[in-house]
Design an enzyme around this catalytic site. Sequence first.
Site, mmCIF file in Angstrom:
data_model
loop_
_atom_site.group_PDB
_atom_site.id
_atom_site.type_symbol
_atom_site.label_atom_id
_atom_site.label_comp_id
_atom_site.label_asym_id
_atom_site.label_seq_id
_atom_site.Cartn_x
_atom_site.Cartn_y
_atom_site.Cartn_z
ATOM 1 N N PHE A 124 -8.619 1.555 -1.473
ATOM 2 C CA PHE A 124 -9.525 0.524 -2.006
ATOM 3 C C PHE A 124 -8.848 -0.177 -3.179
ATOM 4 C CE2 PHE A 124 -12.103 3.881 -0.127
ATOM 5 C CZ PHE A 124 -12.898 3.163 0.749
ATOM 6 N N VAL A 149 0.838 -1.211 0.000
ATOM 7 C CA VAL A 149 0.000 0.000 0.000
ATOM 8 C C VAL A 149 0.871 1.258 0.000
ATOM 9 C CG1 VAL A 149 -1.695 1.332 1.317
ATOM 10 C CG2 VAL A 149 -1.967 -1.138 1.098
ATOM 11 N N PHE A 160 -17.897 -9.451 -8.627
ATOM 12 C CA PHE A 160 -17.783 -10.241 -7.392
ATOM 13 C C PHE A 160 -18.883 -11.292 -7.256
ATOM 14 C CE2 PHE A 160 -14.235 -9.152 -4.675
ATOM 15 C CZ PHE A 160 -13.632 -8.215 -5.498
ATOM 16 N N LEU A 161 -19.212 -11.901 -8.386
ATOM 17 C CA LEU A 161 -20.191 -12.992 -8.363
ATOM 18 C C LEU A 161 -19.580 -14.258 -8.945
ATOM 19 C CD1 LEU A 161 -23.554 -11.254 -9.375
ATOM 20 C CD2 LEU A 161 -22.862 -12.061 -7.112
ATOM 21 N N CYS A 219 -6.230 -8.905 2.694
ATOM 22 C CA CYS A 219 -7.223 -7.957 3.223
ATOM 23 C C CYS A 219 -8.497 -8.625 3.735
ATOM 24 C CB CYS A 219 -7.612 -6.953 2.144
ATOM 25 S SG CYS A 219 -6.364 -5.713 1.868
ATOM 26 N N LYS A 275 -4.930 -15.354 -5.706
ATOM 27 C CA LYS A 275 -5.602 -14.994 -6.961
ATOM 28 C C LYS A 275 -4.513 -14.858 -8.014
ATOM 29 C CE LYS A 275 -5.686 -9.956 -6.640
ATOM 30 N NZ LYS A 275 -6.519 -8.758 -6.645
ATOM 31 N N GLY A 327 -16.384 -20.021 -6.345
ATOM 32 C CA GLY A 327 -15.089 -20.697 -6.371
ATOM 33 C C GLY A 327 -14.771 -21.376 -5.053
ATOM 34 N N THR A 363 -5.788 0.038 7.059
ATOM 35 C CA THR A 363 -7.141 -0.288 7.492
ATOM 36 C C THR A 363 -7.147 -0.443 9.009
ATOM 37 O OG1 THR A 363 -7.519 -1.400 5.403
ATOM 38 C CG2 THR A 363 -9.031 -1.932 7.202
HETATM 39 C C1 UDX Z 1 -9.414 -6.702 -1.897
HETATM 40 C C2 UDX Z 1 -10.376 -5.564 -2.305
HETATM 41 O O1 UDX Z 1 -10.814 -5.793 -3.647
HETATM 42 C C3 UDX Z 1 -9.679 -4.208 -2.183
HETATM 43 O O2 UDX Z 1 -10.603 -3.172 -2.473
HETATM 44 C C4 UDX Z 1 -9.170 -4.058 -0.770
HETATM 45 O O3 UDX Z 1 -8.495 -2.813 -0.643
HETATM 46 C C5 UDX Z 1 -8.244 -5.203 -0.416
HETATM 47 O O4 UDX Z 1 -8.916 -6.461 -0.596
HETATM 48 P P1 UDX Z 1 -7.472 -8.122 -3.049
HETATM 49 O O5 UDX Z 1 -7.400 -8.893 -1.787
HETATM 50 O O6 UDX Z 1 -6.208 -7.662 -3.675
HETATM 51 O O7 UDX Z 1 -8.359 -6.788 -2.836
HETATM 52 O O8 UDX Z 1 -8.194 -9.028 -4.142
HETATM 53 P P2 UDX Z 1 -9.609 -9.204 -4.841
HETATM 54 O O9 UDX Z 1 -9.388 -9.156 -6.304
HETATM 55 O O10 UDX Z 1 -10.636 -8.322 -4.295
HETATM 56 O O11 UDX Z 1 -9.934 -10.745 -4.482
HETATM 57 C C6 UDX Z 1 -10.016 -11.194 -3.132
HETATM 58 C C7 UDX Z 1 -10.353 -12.661 -3.077
HETATM 59 O O12 UDX Z 1 -11.701 -12.890 -3.458
HETATM 60 C C8 UDX Z 1 -9.522 -13.558 -3.990
HETATM 61 O O13 UDX Z 1 -9.153 -14.733 -3.284
HETATM 62 C C9 UDX Z 1 -10.438 -13.877 -5.135
HETATM 63 O O14 UDX Z 1 -10.135 -15.105 -5.730
HETATM 64 C C10 UDX Z 1 -11.783 -13.906 -4.429
HETATM 65 N N1 UDX Z 1 -12.914 -13.617 -5.313
HETATM 66 C C11 UDX Z 1 -13.078 -12.377 -5.867
HETATM 67 C C12 UDX Z 1 -13.868 -14.613 -5.560
HETATM 68 O O15 UDX Z 1 -13.758 -15.747 -5.047
HETATM 69 N N2 UDX Z 1 -14.951 -14.313 -6.355
HETATM 70 C C13 UDX Z 1 -15.127 -13.090 -6.914
HETATM 71 O O16 UDX Z 1 -16.135 -12.902 -7.605
HETATM 72 C C14 UDX Z 1 -14.158 -12.098 -6.665
#
Ligand code: UDX
Length: 437
Positions: A152, A16, A249-250, A260, A320, A253, A123
């Site tokens: 964010f 960050v 975010f739908l 975070c 991810k 998995g 945070t």
């Molecule tokens: C997240 C938030 O998006 C960000 O705004 C915040 O500041 C920090 O946390 P990040 O952890 O980098 O960011 O990754 P993100 O892309 O949001 O994915 C988080 C997790 O959710 C991953 O493990 C991803 O695989 C999972 N995910 C995301 C799902 O399982 N399904 C989805 O539809 C989206």
Amino acid sequence: MSDQGKRIAVFGAGYVGLVTGACFAELGHTVMVRDVVPERIAALRRGEVPIYEPGLDELLAGNRDRIGFTLDVAEAIDGAEFVYVAVGTPPTFSGDADLSAVWTVVDELPAIDRRIVIAMKSTVPVGTGEKVRHRLDQRGLGHVGYVSNPEFTAEGTAVKDFMEPDRIVIGAFDEADGDAVEELHRGIDAPVVRADVASAEMIKLAANAALMTRISFINEIANVCEATGADVVKVAEGIGHDRRIGKSFLRAGVGFGGSCFPKDSLALKQLAANSGYHFQVLNAVIEVNELQKRRVIGKLTQMLGSLRGKRVALLGLAFKPNTDDTREAPAFVLAGRLLAEGADVVAWDPVAHADGLHGVEQVETVDDAVRGADAVVLVTEWPQLRDVDWPAVAAAMRRPIFVDGRNMLDPDAMRAAGFAYDAVGRAAPPNGSPANS
Ligand code: UDX
């Protein structure tokens, strides 16, 4: 430097802090990033970027004359008009956020007599700003301003998320301080949400909680789809067109991980509990996610019987794609459960390492991972997995069992390639038996 350029000290050269520092430099400000780890500062001074974040190297290199790195607090603060706090706030054993690094920054601040504004990027629990304000006042630093300016940014898109955000949130005790922080963002085209400090702190926690809730929600829908014969990918598409719901975010998995979400969900849960409130939805979101990571084990057991001595290949270790970050990665939970069941676990990932995963064999190529395997689990949707010769993989395995934990691949094509293909929330063959047996 532009005429508008301000001097900013950034405390914390983590993911960050570096993104914040580099982006502010790009906006024309002069930035000094301070960290306590000598190797990290030395590497940054040599022009080496210690984290994998697309676009960050270029940004740091392109703004070398406006960004410096130091171990020294006095050097960082010298002439600074803003102090950005971007230090880690990991969970303690109680689930509360560990604010010791934040307090160190506040306490290390010298007794400056000029106006300076502390801006919180880390945070933190709601109420932290109030406590910092009190501590500053006690130290006779009533003239030092405090602003909550949460980030964010998601890993992999952090630079873009900073430069083209959906919104900028600024919570201030003193409106003039809020104005000054808003002015720092000049050049970024985004709505600015001005709030009180507590609300700004809550916006960050609530945004993450809302995103996690969507993931656990769609994962539960997926589980019901599996039980009833519906396809969650179609369902997500169908509900996503509703503008009140939206598409993002739908993706169902094997659950969310990362630096975070897991940490911040615990912090919010604990914040609520400490205030006497039982946050039921959030508790369910966390529990659903834990169960989701483990569901694959049940599927493998159903198809393979006992997992003892079975060779299971995990494709992907990072939480991810496009990051080497394995913090709270579902792959690690899966590997741990598989090892506990007596399976032989082999893992492939293009950048992440199985550090700390004792008993897991990490290999360089997908071919090495799948050879002789009884099952393959796709855990991270790395783009290069689209180009794999899947019929060849099916032929190289002892049993062609494939669990697609991210619904990345085409079920028909995978079944045609010879796999007993299973995914998350998508109609599977009736008894999970290999399509070609
Ligand atoms: C997240 C938030 O998006 C960000 O705004 C915040 O500041 C920090 O946390 P990040 O952890 O980098 O960011 O990754 P993100 O892309 O949001 O994915 C988080 C997790 O959710 C991953 O493990 C991803 O695989 C999972 N995910 C995301 C799902 O399982 N399904 C989805 O539809 C989206």
